[in-house]
Motif scaffolding. Structure first.
Motif, PDB file in Angstrom:
ATOM      1  N   CYS A  55     -16.597  -0.294 -13.579  1.00  0.00           N
ATOM      2  CA  CYS A  55     -17.427   0.899 -13.301  1.00  0.00           C
ATOM      3  C   CYS A  55     -18.028   0.802 -11.903  1.00  0.00           C
ATOM      4  CB  CYS A  55     -18.522   1.043 -14.353  1.00  0.00           C
ATOM      5  SG  CYS A  55     -17.895   1.632 -15.934  1.00  0.00           S
ATOM      6  N   GLN A  56     -18.453  -0.428 -11.536  1.00  0.00           N
ATOM      7  CA  GLN A  56     -19.044  -0.594 -10.198  1.00  0.00           C
ATOM      8  C   GLN A  56     -17.975  -0.455  -9.121  1.00  0.00           C
ATOM      9  OE1 GLN A  56     -21.025  -4.321 -11.254  1.00  0.00           O
ATOM     10  NE2 GLN A  56     -22.945  -3.397 -10.602  1.00  0.00           N
ATOM     11  N   GLN A  57     -16.837  -1.118  -9.367  1.00  0.00           N
ATOM     12  CA  GLN A  57     -15.766  -1.118  -8.345  1.00  0.00           C
ATOM     13  C   GLN A  57     -15.252   0.300  -8.073  1.00  0.00           C
ATOM     14  OE1 GLN A  57     -12.587  -3.801  -9.393  1.00  0.00           O
ATOM     15  NE2 GLN A  57     -11.183  -2.942  -7.871  1.00  0.00           N
ATOM     16  N   TYR A  58     -15.070   1.086  -9.153  1.00  0.00           N
ATOM     17  CA  TYR A  58     -14.470   2.415  -8.975  1.00  0.00           C
ATOM     18  C   TYR A  58     -15.503   3.543  -8.984  1.00  0.00           C
ATOM     19  CZ  TYR A  58     -10.025   0.031  -9.536  1.00  0.00           C
ATOM     20  OH  TYR A  58      -8.950  -0.809  -9.365  1.00  0.00           O
ATOM     21  N   LYS A  59     -16.790   3.155  -9.009  1.00  0.00           N
ATOM     22  CA  LYS A  59     -17.887   4.136  -8.974  1.00  0.00           C
ATOM     23  C   LYS A  59     -17.768   5.193 -10.084  1.00  0.00           C
ATOM     24  CE  LYS A  59     -19.411   3.337  -4.328  1.00  0.00           C
ATOM     25  NZ  LYS A  59     -19.264   1.923  -4.627  1.00  0.00           N
ATOM     26  N   VAL A  60     -17.541   4.689 -11.278  1.00  0.00           N
ATOM     27  CA  VAL A  60     -17.511   5.547 -12.463  1.00  0.00           C
ATOM     28  C   VAL A  60     -18.821   5.298 -13.210  1.00  0.00           C
ATOM     29  CG1 VAL A  60     -16.323   6.042 -14.644  1.00  0.00           C
ATOM     30  CG2 VAL A  60     -14.995   5.328 -12.639  1.00  0.00           C
ATOM     31  N   THR A  61     -19.523   6.366 -13.573  1.00  0.00           N
ATOM     32  CA  THR A  61     -20.793   6.177 -14.291  1.00  0.00           C
ATOM     33  C   THR A  61     -20.530   5.890 -15.760  1.00  0.00           C
ATOM     34  OG1 THR A  61     -21.937   7.631 -12.768  1.00  0.00           O
ATOM     35  CG2 THR A  61     -22.990   7.267 -14.905  1.00  0.00           C
ATOM     36  N   GLY A 120     -23.111 -12.172 -36.967  1.00  0.00           N
ATOM     37  CA  GLY A 120     -22.700 -12.433 -35.583  1.00  0.00           C
ATOM     38  C   GLY A 120     -23.865 -12.283 -34.622  1.00  0.00           C
ATOM     39  N   GLU A 121     -23.513 -12.440 -33.357  1.00  0.00           N
ATOM     40  CA  GLU A 121     -24.546 -12.561 -32.332  1.00  0.00           C
ATOM     41  C   GLU A 121     -24.713 -11.247 -31.562  1.00  0.00           C
ATOM     42  OE1 GLU A 121     -24.631 -15.026 -28.144  1.00  0.00           O
ATOM     43  OE2 GLU A 121     -22.973 -15.289 -29.559  1.00  0.00           O
ATOM     44  N   MET A 122     -25.970 -10.850 -31.336  1.00  0.00           N
ATOM     45  CA  MET A 122     -26.270  -9.658 -30.523  1.00  0.00           C
ATOM     46  C   MET A 122     -25.757  -9.901 -29.098  1.00  0.00           C
ATOM     47  SD  MET A 122     -28.411  -6.840 -30.534  1.00  0.00           S
ATOM     48  CE  MET A 122     -30.087  -6.349 -30.289  1.00  0.00           C
ATOM     49  N   LEU A 123     -24.975  -8.974 -28.567  1.00  0.00           N
ATOM     50  CA  LEU A 123     -24.427  -9.149 -27.221  1.00  0.00           C
ATOM     51  C   LEU A 123     -25.197  -8.277 -26.227  1.00  0.00           C
ATOM     52  CD1 LEU A 123     -20.659  -9.090 -28.240  1.00  0.00           C
ATOM     53  CD2 LEU A 123     -21.958 -11.061 -27.426  1.00  0.00           C
ATOM     54  N   PRO A 124     -25.212  -8.689 -24.957  1.00  0.00           N
ATOM     55  CA  PRO A 124     -25.962  -7.881 -23.977  1.00  0.00           C
ATOM     56  C   PRO A 124     -25.394  -6.470 -23.861  1.00  0.00           C
ATOM     57  CG  PRO A 124     -25.063  -9.893 -22.959  1.00  0.00           C
ATOM     58  CD  PRO A 124     -24.540  -9.853 -24.354  1.00  0.00           C
ATOM     59  N   LEU A 125     -26.242  -5.517 -23.512  1.00  0.00           N
ATOM     60  CA  LEU A 125     -25.761  -4.168 -23.217  1.00  0.00           C
ATOM     61  C   LEU A 125     -24.756  -4.258 -22.065  1.00  0.00           C
ATOM     62  CD1 LEU A 125     -29.139  -2.161 -23.146  1.00  0.00           C
ATOM     63  CD2 LEU A 125     -27.292  -1.864 -24.812  1.00  0.00           C
ATOM     64  N   VAL A 126     -23.747  -3.428 -22.097  1.00  0.00           N
ATOM     65  CA  VAL A 126     -22.790  -3.382 -20.983  1.00  0.00           C
ATOM     66  C   VAL A 126     -23.555  -3.032 -19.701  1.00  0.00           C
ATOM     67  CG1 VAL A 126     -20.673  -2.299 -20.116  1.00  0.00           C
ATOM     68  CG2 VAL A 126     -21.002  -2.592 -22.593  1.00  0.00           C
ATOM     69  N   SER A 127     -24.493  -2.105 -19.845  1.00  0.00           N
ATOM     70  CA  SER A 127     -25.261  -1.640 -18.680  1.00  0.00           C
ATOM     71  C   SER A 127     -26.128  -2.743 -18.080  1.00  0.00           C
ATOM     72  CB  SER A 127     -26.123  -0.438 -19.064  1.00  0.00           C
ATOM     73  OG  SER A 127     -26.863  -0.747 -20.220  1.00  0.00           O
ATOM     74  N   SER A 128     -26.387  -3.834 -18.832  1.00  0.00           N
ATOM     75  CA  SER A 128     -27.189  -4.912 -18.247  1.00  0.00           C
ATOM     76  C   SER A 128     -26.399  -5.584 -17.116  1.00  0.00           C
ATOM     77  CB  SER A 128     -27.607  -5.934 -19.315  1.00  0.00           C
ATOM     78  OG  SER A 128     -26.466  -6.632 -19.780  1.00  0.00           O
ATOM     79  N   PHE A 129     -25.051  -5.402 -17.106  1.00  0.00           N
ATOM     80  CA  PHE A 129     -24.229  -5.965 -16.029  1.00  0.00           C
ATOM     81  C   PHE A 129     -24.017  -4.962 -14.890  1.00  0.00           C
ATOM     82  CE2 PHE A 129     -22.745  -8.071 -20.006  1.00  0.00           C
ATOM     83  CZ  PHE A 129     -23.218  -9.339 -19.716  1.00  0.00           C
ATOM     84  N   CYS A 130     -24.436  -3.701 -15.095  1.00  0.00           N
ATOM     85  CA  CYS A 130     -24.263  -2.694 -14.024  1.00  0.00           C
ATOM     86  C   CYS A 130     -25.392  -1.659 -14.149  1.00  0.00           C
ATOM     87  CB  CYS A 130     -22.894  -2.013 -14.118  1.00  0.00           C
ATOM     88  SG  CYS A 130     -22.577  -1.180 -15.696  1.00  0.00           S
ATOM     89  N   PRO A 131     -26.673  -2.118 -14.107  1.00  0.00           N
ATOM     90  CA  PRO A 131     -27.784  -1.212 -14.427  1.00  0.00           C
ATOM     91  C   PRO A 131     -27.841   0.047 -13.565  1.00  0.00           C
ATOM     92  CG  PRO A 131     -28.578  -3.310 -13.521  1.00  0.00           C
ATOM     93  CD  PRO A 131     -27.118  -3.464 -13.764  1.00  0.00           C
ATOM     94  N   ASP A 132     -27.381  -0.041 -12.322  1.00  0.00           N
ATOM     95  CA  ASP A 132     -27.477   1.130 -11.446  1.00  0.00           C
ATOM     96  C   ASP A 132     -26.246   2.024 -11.517  1.00  0.00           C
ATOM     97  OD1 ASP A 132     -29.989   0.467 -10.718  1.00  0.00           O
ATOM     98  OD2 ASP A 132     -29.449  -0.420  -8.779  1.00  0.00           O
ATOM     99  N   GLN A 133     -25.306   1.647 -12.416  1.00  0.00           N
ATOM    100  CA  GLN A 133     -24.083   2.455 -12.536  1.00  0.00           C
ATOM    101  C   GLN A 133     -23.998   3.039 -13.951  1.00  0.00           C
ATOM    102  OE1 GLN A 133     -22.192   2.833  -9.717  1.00  0.00           O
ATOM    103  NE2 GLN A 133     -21.124   4.382 -10.915  1.00  0.00           N
TER     104      GLN A 133
END
Ligand SMILES: Cc1ncc(COP(=O)(O)O)c(C=O)c1O
Length: 386
Positions: free
Chosen positions: A184-190, A204-217
């Motif tokens: 998403c960051q590389q191709y500027k897709v929101t 199972g284990e709670m996983l981080p939000l995807v957005s936590s790896f690209c908060p501004d995207q």
């Protein structure tokens, strides 16, 4: 009066259409995405609801962005950076609609996993988006397809439900989350990260939000329908302030603001010391129902039917041998069990695998046993190789 061209293209929601039949006496419904109504946290809201009468100021028009103390709570709870904001919405469904109205022009490309959440297909369909599908695997979207799509088609948005997907129950792995964020960051897709089922993890284990790896995207959509009550219609969208401000503008023209008294009640509820144990009880209840449901399906389904185990959420996705799953769902309703055929979760004209979405949170354990028996009878009649 003639309907808009956009609306003429939209099919009515099969699920909302059959809701009345699904609620008829004697019918066991596995159709809706309904939480268990006997476990709504009404007792935890009683004091708050009673005190509303002492607080007439809450009944005045309010700020479009939301009730101030609730927004403050979200800021600290979601650990929002300074340059991010939240906007309270009338359910997270409204957030989707606001995003489409603010950001999607006719023909803009919106990527979705196939199958996908029906409400999102409707919103983006109404906005006349060009919906581009990528296939879904057991741990999330097919990454090669996704990258090719981002690189070749320059889509504007990627709409995703990474936790306990509706309709498939799939949860993305950590690796998929990190890779999607990078793409998403590389191709500027929101990224539109929709997480109404996130808290309903029962194993199972709670996983981080995807957005936590690209908060501004990313824009993140949270909902209180599944962990509080859907009738309150409370959801919230968060992201960069410059992306939230246009949504506030659209919401002004949609409904001015969401109910302030309900927002005050929601704040009291989610800060109540017993709210975490309410969610824990839901997890235990839904896990019990899921385990016995899965055991029944495993034991009774004919050959050629398949489902993957889920770690939470509300749905099992059952794939079927060759059949007309619409006709099967109709026959099932006659046999007093309501289910949703897989075709409604695909955009028009897309190749589909015959199947059913089965909800396991709204029927009791005993009802689920009978539901499986009724369903299996119908599958045996309707599916060719069964
Ligand atoms: C994936 C997904 N997003 C959004 C919604 C809408 O939720 P809300 O009740 O908050 O509008 C639902 C409801 O079932 C859903 O499954």
């Amino acid at each position: 009066m003639e309907l808009t061209h956009a609306l003429q293209q939209i099919q009515p929601s099969y699920i909302r259409e059959i809701l009345r039949d699904a609620q008829a006496p004697g019918v066991i419904s596995l159709a809706g995405g309904l939480p268990d109504g006997d476990h709504f946290p009404i007792a935890l809201m009683e004091k708050s609801l009673a005190s509303l009468a002492q607080n007439p100021a809450l009944f005045q028009y309010g700020q479009t962005a939301g009730y101030g103390p609730l927004l403050d709570y979200f800021r600290s709870q979601f650990k929002l950076p300074e340059h991010h904001e939240s906007l309270v919405c009338t359910g997270s469904q409204q957030a989707l609609d606001l995003i489409a109205r603010a950001y999607v022009n006719p023909s803009d490309k919106v990527v979705m996993e196939a199958p996908s959440y029906l409400g999102a297909l409707q919103v983006f369909g109404l906005a006349q988006a060009n919906i581009v599908s990528v296939s879904q695997q057991a741990d999330g979207p097919n990454l090669a397809e996704l990258e090719a799509c981002f690189a070749e088609q320059s889509p504007k948005l990627f709409y995703a439900v990474p936790d306990f997907h509706n309709p498939t129950g799939v949860t993305w792995s950590l690796e998929v989350r990190q890779k999607v964020a990078q793409l998403c960051q590389q191709y500027k897709v929101t990224l539109i990260e929709d997480v109404p089922y996130r808290e309903l993890r029962f194993t199972g284990e709670m996983l981080p939000l995807v957005s936590s790896f690209c908060p501004d995207q990313a824009l993140v959509l949270r909902s209180y329908s599944k962990i509080a009550t859907p009738g309150m219609r409370m959801g919230v969208v968060s992201g960069k302030s410059e992306w939230i401000a246009p949504l506030v503008k659209v919401k002004q023209s949609a409904d001015l603001h969401s109910s302030i008294p309900m927002q005050a009640v929601l704040l009291d509820l989610i800060t109540h010391p017993d709210f975490p144990s309410h969610i824990e009880k839901l997890r235990v209840l839904y896990q019990e129902r899921y385990l016995s449901f899965a055991e029944q399906l495993q034991a009774k389904l004919p050959q050629g039917c398949h489902f993957n185990p889920v770690e939470g959420g509300m749905f099992v996705w059952l794939t079927l041998p060759e059949c007309d799953d619409f006709a099967l769902a109709k026959a099932a309703l006659t046999n007093k069990v309501a289910v949703v055929p897989s075709s409604v979760f695909y955009k028009k004209g897309e190749r589909i695998t015959p199947g059913l979405r089965l909800n396991f949170t709204n029927a009791t354990a005993e009802e689920l046993v009978s539901a499986v028996e009724r369903l299996v009878d119908v599958i045996k009649q309707e599916c060719k190789t069964a």
